[in-house]
Scaffold this motif. Sequence first.
Motif, short mmCIF file in Angstrom:
data_model
loop_
_atom_site.label_atom_id
_atom_site.label_comp_id
_atom_site.label_asym_id
_atom_site.label_seq_id
_atom_site.Cartn_x
_atom_site.Cartn_y
_atom_site.Cartn_z
N VAL A 119 5.04 52.93 -13.30
CA VAL A 119 4.53 53.20 -11.96
C VAL A 119 3.08 53.68 -12.03
O VAL A 119 2.22 53.25 -11.25
CB VAL A 119 5.42 54.22 -11.24
CG1 VAL A 119 4.76 54.71 -9.95
CG2 VAL A 119 6.77 53.61 -10.92
N ASP A 168 2.20 58.69 -4.33
CA ASP A 168 3.05 57.59 -4.76
C ASP A 168 3.63 57.84 -6.15
O ASP A 168 4.78 57.47 -6.43
CB ASP A 168 2.26 56.28 -4.76
CG ASP A 168 2.00 55.78 -3.35
OD1 ASP A 168 2.55 56.35 -2.40
OD2 ASP A 168 1.22 54.81 -3.20
N ALA A 169 2.83 58.44 -7.03
CA ALA A 169 3.31 58.72 -8.38
C ALA A 169 4.50 59.67 -8.36
O ALA A 169 5.44 59.54 -9.16
CB ALA A 169 2.18 59.29 -9.23
N ARG A 201 0.92 50.76 -12.84
CA ARG A 201 0.83 49.90 -11.65
C ARG A 201 -0.15 50.45 -10.63
O ARG A 201 -0.97 49.71 -10.07
CB ARG A 201 2.23 49.79 -11.04
CG ARG A 201 2.31 49.04 -9.72
CD ARG A 201 2.20 47.55 -9.94
NE ARG A 201 2.26 46.82 -8.69
CZ ARG A 201 1.24 46.60 -7.87
NH1 ARG A 201 0.06 47.09 -8.17
NH2 ARG A 201 1.38 45.90 -6.78
N LEU A 202 -0.09 51.74 -10.35
CA LEU A 202 -0.99 52.35 -9.37
C LEU A 202 -2.44 52.33 -9.86
O LEU A 202 -3.37 52.06 -9.08
CB LEU A 202 -0.54 53.79 -9.09
CG LEU A 202 0.81 53.93 -8.38
CD1 LEU A 202 1.23 55.39 -8.33
CD2 LEU A 202 0.74 53.36 -6.97
N ASP A 250 4.29 56.01 3.48
CA ASP A 250 3.32 55.23 2.71
C ASP A 250 2.90 53.97 3.45
O ASP A 250 1.76 53.53 3.35
CB ASP A 250 3.93 54.87 1.35
CG ASP A 250 2.96 54.11 0.46
OD1 ASP A 250 1.92 54.67 0.08
OD2 ASP A 250 3.23 52.93 0.17
N ASP A 290 -3.30 59.07 -1.91
CA ASP A 290 -2.14 58.19 -1.73
C ASP A 290 -1.53 57.83 -3.08
O ASP A 290 -0.29 57.81 -3.23
CB ASP A 290 -2.58 56.93 -0.99
CG ASP A 290 -1.42 55.99 -0.72
OD1 ASP A 290 -0.58 56.31 0.14
OD2 ASP A 290 -1.35 54.94 -1.38
N SER A 291 -2.36 57.55 -4.09
CA SER A 291 -1.83 57.21 -5.41
C SER A 291 -1.11 58.40 -6.04
O SER A 291 -0.06 58.23 -6.69
CB SER A 291 -2.97 56.74 -6.32
OG SER A 291 -3.53 55.55 -5.83
N ASN A 350 -5.58 50.35 -8.04
CA ASN A 350 -6.81 51.01 -7.59
C ASN A 350 -8.05 50.36 -8.18
O ASN A 350 -9.09 50.27 -7.52
CB ASN A 350 -6.78 52.50 -7.96
CG ASN A 350 -5.75 53.26 -7.15
OD1 ASN A 350 -5.33 52.82 -6.09
ND2 ASN A 350 -5.34 54.41 -7.65
N SER A 396 5.23 49.46 -6.37
CA SER A 396 6.03 50.62 -6.77
C SER A 396 6.97 51.11 -5.66
O SER A 396 8.10 51.54 -5.97
CB SER A 396 5.11 51.76 -7.23
OG SER A 396 4.19 52.10 -6.22
#
Length: 318
Positions: free
Chosen positions: A163, A128-129, A166-167, A103, A124-125, A171, A188
């Motif tokens: 999370v 990340d999740a 947050r993401l 990441d 990417d999100s 964004n 996160s």
Amino acid sequence: MIEMSELKPRPPILDDDSVDDESDLMQEDDLLDRSKFGRRRKRRRGKRRRLTLAVLPTALTLGNGVCGLAAIAIAVSTESLDWTPESKLFAAGLLIFGGMLFDALDGSAARLTGQASRFGAELDSLCDAVTFGVAPAVIVWRISDVLLQRLTWGIGVLFALCVLIRLARFNVETPEDDDHEGFEGLPSPAAAGTIAAFAIAIPDLADFAVGEAYPEWIHSMAGVALDASHYVIPTLALVLAFLMVSRYEYPHVFAQLVRGRRAPHQIGQALFAVVGLFLLHWVALPVVFCYFAFMSPIRSLLQRNSTSVASSSSVEGG
């Protein structure tokens, strides 16, 4: 009589200047064709280069997702993987750290190659999740067998939902020309890394608790820490979930390291972290991550209290 040869079309008679003009025109046409062909080849090469460079950030982002899925698979495996529970959690934590590395690299690779795009940000999100939302929640579910199962499930679900919030907020609120110097709310990856650090440190704590090379007071302290981890880690997950959706300011450590912007106190902190890793092995990781997670809120609260005290004293003096 007119001969048949006179009926045939005759080419025009050209003088030397006209012949030279025609040859020049032919040469110019040839040069134009060559230049057009050269431009086409350059465009094709540029497209191939752009496509080749675009693969690198996407591959790094997908590597993050693969690490998260592998961490989940190892953490929930039962008889299919003949490892101890501590070894499974240790491997899951290491895979989360691998996702953190991917990441950190994919955004830098996208900016360096000029391939930053909306598609990359959304991908990417999503990764990340998985890696920083679901995988730490599974670790929370598997790491504690003392609390009620419903309670640990609820804590893990709340962590994963925070999370996602947050993401999504990152964004929406982050502009395209952001300098990536800091964050609002705990990132996160740092929250997931804190949970993963405790999972990685558990085997070393178990070794400290029973190892013959350590004195008795280390045995007792390690045993207390192991017993407390069943309560501390779920509670910590709740606090981290709150910090992710908070508005506390956090620095972007990786961006500052890449750009070479390091304050003297940061160099001292790095030295303490290296010495701690040398002395405490993996047990130093939770200390480092907790320091990063809690120093910004503590500093903000202290500054707020000092400001309120100064304002009240000025009012009393007036």
